[in-house]
Design a protein around this motif. Structure first.
Motif, short mmCIF file in Angstrom:
data_model
loop_
_atom_site.label_atom_id
_atom_site.label_comp_id
_atom_site.label_asym_id
_atom_site.label_seq_id
_atom_site.Cartn_x
_atom_site.Cartn_y
_atom_site.Cartn_z
N ASN C 121 -2.95 67.72 96.81
CA ASN C 121 -1.94 67.65 97.86
C ASN C 121 -0.83 68.67 97.68
OD1 ASN C 121 -1.07 66.34 100.28
ND2 ASN C 121 0.61 65.48 99.07
N ARG C 122 -0.56 69.01 96.42
CA ARG C 122 0.43 70.07 96.19
C ARG C 122 -0.19 71.45 96.46
NH1 ARG C 122 1.49 66.99 91.54
NH2 ARG C 122 0.08 68.35 90.40
N GLY C 123 -1.51 71.46 96.60
CA GLY C 123 -2.18 72.73 96.81
C GLY C 123 -2.12 73.62 95.58
N GLU C 124 -2.18 72.99 94.41
CA GLU C 124 -2.14 73.78 93.18
C GLU C 124 -3.21 74.87 93.24
OE1 GLU C 124 0.06 73.62 90.84
OE2 GLU C 124 1.04 71.74 91.40
N ASN C 125 -2.85 76.03 92.82
CA ASN C 125 -3.81 77.14 92.83
C ASN C 125 -4.69 77.07 91.58
OD1 ASN C 125 -5.08 79.50 93.65
ND2 ASN C 125 -3.62 80.79 92.54
N ILE C 126 -5.51 76.04 91.55
CA ILE C 126 -6.42 75.83 90.43
C ILE C 126 -7.82 75.58 90.98
CG2 ILE C 126 -4.66 74.88 88.87
CD1 ILE C 126 -5.68 72.06 89.58
N THR C 127 -8.79 75.60 90.08
CA THR C 127 -10.17 75.34 90.46
C THR C 127 -10.62 74.07 89.76
OG1 THR C 127 -10.55 77.71 90.57
CG2 THR C 127 -12.50 76.29 90.48
N ILE C 128 -11.08 73.10 90.54
CA ILE C 128 -11.62 71.89 89.92
C ILE C 128 -13.13 71.87 90.13
CG2 ILE C 128 -11.66 69.37 89.90
CD1 ILE C 128 -8.76 69.31 90.41
N ILE C 129 -13.83 71.74 89.03
CA ILE C 129 -15.27 71.58 89.09
C ILE C 129 -15.55 70.12 88.74
CG2 ILE C 129 -17.50 72.33 88.21
CD1 ILE C 129 -15.92 74.56 89.69
N PHE C 130 -16.12 69.42 89.72
CA PHE C 130 -16.29 67.98 89.61
C PHE C 130 -17.78 67.66 89.48
CE2 PHE C 130 -16.59 64.08 92.59
CZ PHE C 130 -16.77 63.23 91.52
N ILE C 131 -18.15 67.15 88.31
CA ILE C 131 -19.55 66.81 88.07
C ILE C 131 -19.77 65.34 88.44
CG2 ILE C 131 -21.40 66.70 86.35
CD1 ILE C 131 -20.35 69.55 86.92
N ASN C 132 -20.49 65.14 89.54
CA ASN C 132 -20.79 63.78 89.99
C ASN C 132 -22.23 63.44 89.60
OD1 ASN C 132 -21.35 61.42 91.32
ND2 ASN C 132 -20.82 62.16 93.38
N ASN C 133 -22.34 62.59 88.57
CA ASN C 133 -23.70 62.14 88.21
C ASN C 133 -23.82 60.62 88.28
OD1 ASN C 133 -22.39 61.38 85.91
ND2 ASN C 133 -23.24 63.01 84.63
N ALA C 134 -22.85 60.01 88.98
CA ALA C 134 -22.97 58.60 89.36
C ALA C 134 -23.03 57.65 88.16
CB ALA C 134 -24.17 58.38 90.28
N ILE C 135 -22.52 58.12 87.01
CA ILE C 135 -22.59 57.26 85.84
C ILE C 135 -21.61 57.75 84.77
CG2 ILE C 135 -24.36 58.49 84.45
CD1 ILE C 135 -25.69 55.52 84.44
N TYR C 136 -21.23 56.84 83.87
CA TYR C 136 -20.48 57.25 82.68
C TYR C 136 -21.50 57.59 81.62
CZ TYR C 136 -15.92 55.59 84.34
OH TYR C 136 -14.76 55.42 85.03
N GLY C 137 -21.66 58.89 81.37
CA GLY C 137 -22.66 59.32 80.41
C GLY C 137 -22.20 59.14 78.98
N MET C 138 -21.02 59.65 78.68
CA MET C 138 -20.52 59.70 77.31
C MET C 138 -20.47 58.34 76.65
SD MET C 138 -19.48 61.45 74.86
CE MET C 138 -18.35 62.68 74.34
N THR C 139 -20.01 57.35 77.43
CA THR C 139 -19.82 56.03 76.85
C THR C 139 -21.08 55.17 76.91
OG1 THR C 139 -18.81 55.48 78.96
CG2 THR C 139 -17.32 55.87 77.11
#
Lengths: 86, 350, 482
Positions: C121-139
Motif C-alpha cells: 500500500n505504501r508502494g515500496e519500490n521493492i520486489t516480492i517473490i511469493f512462493i505459494n505451495n499451499a503448505i508449510y514445508g519447513m515445519t
C-alpha cells in the motif's frame, strides 16, 4: 591451444548434483534425457543426456531446480581456456 | 551556547538527529506519539526517513532492516507497544544490530493507562524477548538528558553492536526544561558488518541463525563476553551527598528528581542521607552499591512500579544491609513530601 | 547476442560456504522443489541486469530461510513474516540497493499479512517473490493460508474444512484492490511454457524496481513434493489440475509503463544545515537582566490551573521561557496522574536559582487559578505566606485562606475589553510579574516571539501582558500601603 567452438548442442548433467526429480526428463521436448540405472552418492537415480538429439533449447536447464546440476551449451559456443563441457 | 526550552520527547528527536540518526519508524501510542510527530517533522528536513508503520511489529522490523544498512536509526513507543516489539528486539540482539529504542513507559499491565510508570524495568533491563541477551539501558531524568543519553545510546549501540534503550516515562517526556544542544555529528565510518548495497559490503549477512548447537553456544558466549565488557566499561551513575551517607536513596528517571529534593531537605535536618542514581540500568552500578553496602549503609529504593530495580539493588548488596522499598503505581508519582515521610520511618529503623 | 550457454548464474556463490552440509554445490531443497527454479530465475535476472552487487535479498522463515546460502548478494535473514518490513527498512536506507523479499505462503500470507499489505500500500519500490505451495514445508506439512479446500495436511488431517479453517487466500486478488502496487502477476512452475512465463515475470518485477516503478509482486505456484507426499512429476500435475483452479494465473496489475520513475534520495547534509533544520541556529544567546524580587517571591514554585482552552499551559511555558532567558533554572510540567481528572488543565513551573529537584509543585508558592474548581481544589495546598491569583470575572467565591496574599483580577473581562477573551492567561501572567517582580516584564514580552506561533496574535498578547502588569503593579502598591 587454439580456441574450441562447439559444433553441436549439448546438455551436461552433473550426476552428483542431480536429485533425480525427473522434471528435466518430462520437460525435454526431444526425449533425450533419461534416468540412469546407477545411483549417485546421494542415492538418486540421476538423469543423463543420451548423447544425441539435443537442440540446445534450454528447457531442461529451467526445469531443473538445482543451480548447477544441468548446463546447456549451444552450437557455436566458444569454450573458455581450460573449460571442458564433456 | 544557546538553550532551547522544550519537552523531553522533542529533545530525544533533536538529540537523535544530532547523533546522526536518519531513520525513524514508529507507531502512534500515548505518551510516546510526540516523538513520532517530531521525527515526522524533522527527519525529512535532514535527508532522513520517517515512516508511520502499520504496527509496532512492523516498525521494529523496519528498524532491523534499516540498521542492517549501517545507518543510525531508531524507533520509540510506550509499554504495550514495546511488548509487541520484543520479537524484533530479540532478533536485533541475536544479529548484533545496533538499534536504538525509546520506551516512554506508561501504566500497565495490559492497556493500563497513559500515566507515567516505571514498570517496564524488567521487560527492558532483563532482556524481554526470547534468548540470552541484554540491552544497554539508559535512564534520563531531565530534558537535557533525554537529548544527551539518546546521543550516547547511538554511540554505545554502535560501539558494541547491541540494542540500546532509552527507558523514560511520560513524565520526563512531557516535561519542558532548557536544553543545550551540541554540534551535529556528520562523519561516520562505514561499518564493516553492514550492507550498503555495494560490492564491498555484499559479503555481509545479517542473521541470528546458528543451527549447530555448538555454534549457537559459542555465539551466546560471545554475546555474554560483550555484556561483560559493557559492564566493565560503561557503568554510569550520579552520586549526591554519598561521602558520609549512612542511608542511600536510589531511584532512576523522574523519581531521582524527587529523591534529590528529599536529600536536600533531610540533610538540612541533619540526616545522613545521600543518593545514588543509575544512569545506566544495564550495566547496573553493582560495584558502587556493594561498596556502599560494605560500608554498612542501608538502602531505600523508590520506583513507580511494584519494585523491579530493587531486586537488582538487593542482589548487589548481597543482602548484607537492609534495602527498603517505596513504590507508587498506576501513574501516581511519589512526591518529595511522601518520600521524606517514608525515608524518615526507615531511617530510624536502620 | 543470443545466449549460447545456460549455466549456473554468477549471482550464486560458486561454493555454498554457509551451508553446513559438506556438499557445497547442492541446495538444501528437496528433489523437485520449486524454490530452486525461482532462485535460478532471480539470479539470472540480477546478473543480466548487472545489479548483483547492489542487491540485497531478504530470507524469510520457511524452507527458504537459507536463501542466503546461495545468493552472492547482500543478505538479511528476517523474523517470520517480517520480510516486507525489513525490506522497507533497508530499501529506504539505501534506495539505490535492489531489495528482494523472498517469502513463502505462511510467512507472507499468514503471519506476515499486515507487513505485506502495508508495504504494498505504501508502494515500496521493492520486489516480492511469493512462493505459494499451499503448505508449510519447513515445519513439516501443516496447513497454509493457501491450502486448498479438502487438502490434507498435518493440521488438517481430514482435509481443510471451510467451516473450521476458511478458504484459501488469494494474495494477488487481495493486493489488486490497493492503489499503489505496480505489478502483480501469478505464475506457475507446472510446465515448460509456464516456467518461461514465471521467469519473465520475475525479471519484470526486478526491472520495475531498478527503474523506480514501485511495488511488484510475483506469486509463484510452486511444487512441494515432500509436503504434498507426491513425487515431483505428480506434483507439477497437481498444480495444473488443482491449484490453478483455485489460483487463476495471469497478470492482475501492470502499471509499469504508466507510472513515473521515483527514487528516494538520502542527501547527506553538512552540519550547519542540520543545525538550521532543527531550528538550533536561530536560538540566540540573549542576556536578559535578572529580576530582583523581594525575598519571598524568589525561587517560586508555581501552579497554574483552569479549564482546558484558557491557555494555562502556555502561561506556564511563558514563565519558564522567561525564567530561562534570565538565567534561572526552570522546569515546566503539565498536569499529571490523578490531577488530570476533572477537566482542569494545570501545569507546574519552577523558577529557581538552584538546580531543580522535583519538577512537581505539590505545595505552590504561587497559585494561579483561572476557574472555580481550580481555586477550590488547590488553594489549601498553597504555602503559608504564598500568593493566590485568581480570575475574579469567572470565580464567584473568594479564597478561604487568611495566611496568604491574595490578588483577585478580572482577567477575562480585561481580555474581553482588549478584544479577545483567550488572552486572559497573558493578563494574569502580566499581573503576576507586576505584583511580584519575579521576572522582568521585558523578558516576558520577549518570549512571545517564541511561544506564539501565529505572529499576528503577538501584539494583542503583548497588550494583555502590559495591561496585566499595570494591574498587578498597582495592586502591589495598594497592598504595600503606597
Amino acid at each position: 591451444m587454439g580456441e574450441k567452438v562447439l559444433d553441436k548442442h549439448i546438455t551436461v548433467i552433473n550426476p552428483e548434483l542431480c536429485k533425480g526429480c525427473g522434471l528435466c526428463i518430462v520437460a525435454c521436448p526431444q526425449g533425450v534425457l533419461k534416468f540412469h540405472d546407477k545411483f549417485n552418492s546421494k542415492g538418486y537415480h540421476y538423469a543423463y543426456y543420451v548423447g544425441e538429439g539435443c537442440t540446445g533449447c534450454s528447457v531442461c536447464f529451467y526445469a531443473c531446480p538445482e543451480p548447477e546440476a544441468i548446463a546447456v551449451y549451444k552450437k557455436g559456443y566458444v569454450l573458455k581456456e581450460n573449460e571442458e563441457v564433456l | 551556547m544557546a538553550k532551547e526550552l522544550l519537552k523531553g520527547n522533542y529533545a530525544v528527536v533533536k538529540g537523535a538527529i544530532l547523533a546522526g540518526c536518519r531513520n525513524y519508524f514508529g507507531y502512534p501510542i500515548t505518551p510516546a506519539s510526540e516523538i513520532a510527530e517530531a521525527a515526522a517533522y524533522y527527519m525529512p528536513l535532514v535527508g532522513g526517513t520517517f515512516i508511520q508503520a502499520e504496527s509496532e511489529v512492523a516498525a521494529i522490523n523496519m528498524l532491523y532492516g534499516a540498521v542492517s544498512g549501517g545507518i543510525r536509526s531508531m524507533t520509540a513507543s510506550s509499554s504495550p507497544g514495546i511488548s509487541l516489539k520484543q520479537e524484533g528486539i530479540s532478533y536485533a540482539a541475536g544479529a548484533e544490530l545496533p538499534i536504538v529504542v525509546v520506551d516512554i513507559v506508561r501504566g500497565g499491565p495490559g492497556l493500563g493507562n497513559i500515566a507515567p510508570e516505571q514498570s517496564d524495568y524488567n521487560q527492558i533491563v532483563k532482556g524481554g524477548g526470547h534468548g540470552n541477551y541484554k540491552n544497554i539501558v539508559l535512564a534520563p531524568n531531565s530534558a537535557q538528558e533525554m537529548c544527551d543519553l539518546t546521543m550516547l545510546a547511538f554511540d554505545l549501540a554502535f560501539k558494541y553492536r547491541n540494542p540500546a534503550f532509552i527507558l523514560s516515562d511520560g513524565f520526563i517526556g512531557q516535561m519542558m526544561e532548557p536544553v543545550e544542544f551540541p554540534e551535529p555529528r556528520t562523519d561516520f565510518p562505514r561499518e564493516d558488518w553492514a550492507l550498503y548495497g555495494d560490492a564491498e559490503s555484499k559479503k555481509n549477512l545479517i542473521s541470528s541463525i546458528y543451527l549447530d548447537p555448538d555454534e549457537l553456544e559459542e555465539h551466546n558466549r560471545k554475546l555474554q563476553r560483550k555484556y561483560q565488557e559493557i559492564e566493565e566499561n560503561e557503568v554510569r551513575y550520579e552520586e549526591y551527598h554519598l561521602d558520609d551517607a549512612k542511608f542511600v536513596l536510589m531511584g532512576y528517571g523522574i523519581v531521582s528528581r524527587m529523591l534529590r529534593s528529599a536529600v536536600d531537605t533531610l540533610r538540612k535536618e541533619g540526616l545522613k542521607v545521600g543518593m545514588l542514581r543509575p544512569l545506566t540500568l544495564f550495566p547496573f552500578p553493582k560495584k558502587q552499591i556493594k561498596e556502599l553496602a560494605d560500608r554498612g549503609a542501608a538502602f531505600f529504593v523508590s520506583e513507580m512500579s511494584n519494585g523491579q530495580m530493587v531486586d537488582d539493588v538487593r542482589l548487589a548488596t548481597e543482602l548484607k544491609v537492609p534495602v527498603y522499598f517505596y513504590g507508587r503505581m498506576g501513574g501516581n508519582v511519589p512526591t518529595t513530601e511522601a518520600l521524606i515521610e517514608q525515608i524518615k520511618i526507615y531511617y530510624q529503623k536502620s | 547476442m543470443a545466449k549460447l550457454a545456460f549455466t549456473k548464474s554468477k549471482a550464486f556463490y560458486d561454493q555454498y560456504f554457509r551451508n553446513p552440509n559438506p556438499d557445497k554445490k547442492s541446495t538444501h531443497y528437496c528433489p523437485g522443489c520449486g524454490h530452486g527454479n525461482v532462485h535460478k530465475f532471480i539470479a539470472e535476472a540480477l546478473e543480466d541486469f548487472e545489479v548483483v552487487d547492489r542487491s540485497i535479498i531478504i530470507s524469510p522463515v520457511g524452507c527458504s530461510v537459507f536463501a542466503y546460502y546461495y545468493f552472492d548478494t547482500g543478505n538479511i535473514q528476517a523474523a517470520h513474516g517480517r520480510a516486507a518490513a525489513v525490506a522497507t527498512g533497508i530499501k529506504r536506507t539505501h534506495p539505490h540497493s535492489i531489495v528482494i523479499s523472498y517469502q513463502g505462503d505462511g510467512d507472507l500470507a499468514a503471519i506476515g499479512t499486515a507487513e505485506l499489505i502495508h508495504a504494498a500500500n505504501r508502494g515500496e519500490n521493492i520486489t516480492i517473490i511469493f512462493i505459494n505451495n499451499a503448505i508449510y514445508g519447513m515445519t513439516g506439512g501443516q496447513m497454509a493460508p493457501t491450502t486448498l479446500i479438502g487438502q490434507r495436511t498435518t493440521t488438517t488431517p481430514r482435509g481443510r474444512d471451510v467451516h473450521n479453517e476458511g478458504f484459501p487466500i488469494r494474495v494477488c486478488e487481495m493486493l489488486n484492490s490497493l492503489e499503489a502496487p505496480v505489478y502483480l502477476e501469478r505464475v506457475s512452475l507446472h510446465d515448460t511454457k509456464h516456467r518461461a512465463k514465471a521467469r519473465m515475470a520475475v525479471r519484470k518485477a526486478i526491472k520495475n524496481q531498478i527503474d523506480g516503478k514501485g511495488f511488484s509482486l510475483v506469486e509463484v505456484l510452486s511444487p512441494c513434493p515432500s509436503g504434498w507426499k507426491m513425487d515431483p512429476v505428480d506434483s507439477i500435475k497437481w498444480i495444473e489440475q488443482e491449484m490453478t483452479k483455485v489460483f487463476p494465473l495471469g497478470v492482475f496489475r501492470d502499471k509499469s509503463k504508466e507510472v513515473e520513475s521515483f527514487h528516494f534520495e538520502k542527501p547527506q547534509l553538512p552540519a550547519d544545515q542540520i543545525t538550521d533544520a532543527l531550528g538550533l541556529s536561530q536560538l540566540k544567546v540573549q542576556h536578559f537582566e535578572q529580576s530582583k524580587p523581594e525575598e519571598k517571591y524568589r525561587n517560586p514554585g508555581i501552579k497554574a490551573a483552569g479549564f482546558g482552552g484558557q491557555g494555562i499551559l502556555l502561561l506556564g511555558v511563558a514563565l519558564a521561557q522567561a525564567g530561562m532567558l534570565e538565567g534561572y533554572q526552570v522546569s515546566w510540567i503539565p498536569s499529571y496522574g490523578p490531577e488530570m481528572r476533572g477537566g482542569t488543565a494545570n501545569c507546574h513551573v519552577h523558577i529557581s536559582e538552584q538546580p531543580i529537584g522535583s519538577p512537581l509543585v505539590a505545595f505552590p508558592d504561587v497559585l494561579i487559578a483561572m476557574n472555580r474548581p481550580s481555586l477550590e481544589r488547590f488553594q489549601n495546598d498553597v504555602k503559608e505566606g504564598g500568593l493566590i491569583i485568581y480570575d475574579s470575572s469567572l470565580i464567584d467565591i473568594e479564597p478561604s485562606r487568611q495566611d496568604v496574599e491574595i490578588m483577585p483580577i478580572p482577567a477575562t473581562r480585561m481580555a474581553d475589553e482588549l478584544g479577545n477573551t483567550r488572552i486572559a492567561n497573558m493578563v494574569v501572567l502580566g499581573a503576576y510579574i507586576g505584583y511580584t517582580n519575579a521576572l522582568n516584564k521585558e523578558t516576558v514580552l520577549a518570549t512571545l516571539d517564541t511561544i506564539i506561533s501565529r505572529k499576528r496574535l503577538i501584539d494583542i498578547n503583548r497588550q494583555a501582558i502590559e495591561k496585566g502588569y499595570e494591574f498587578g503593579y498597582e495592586m502591589k502598591q495598594k497592598a504595600s500601603g503606597k
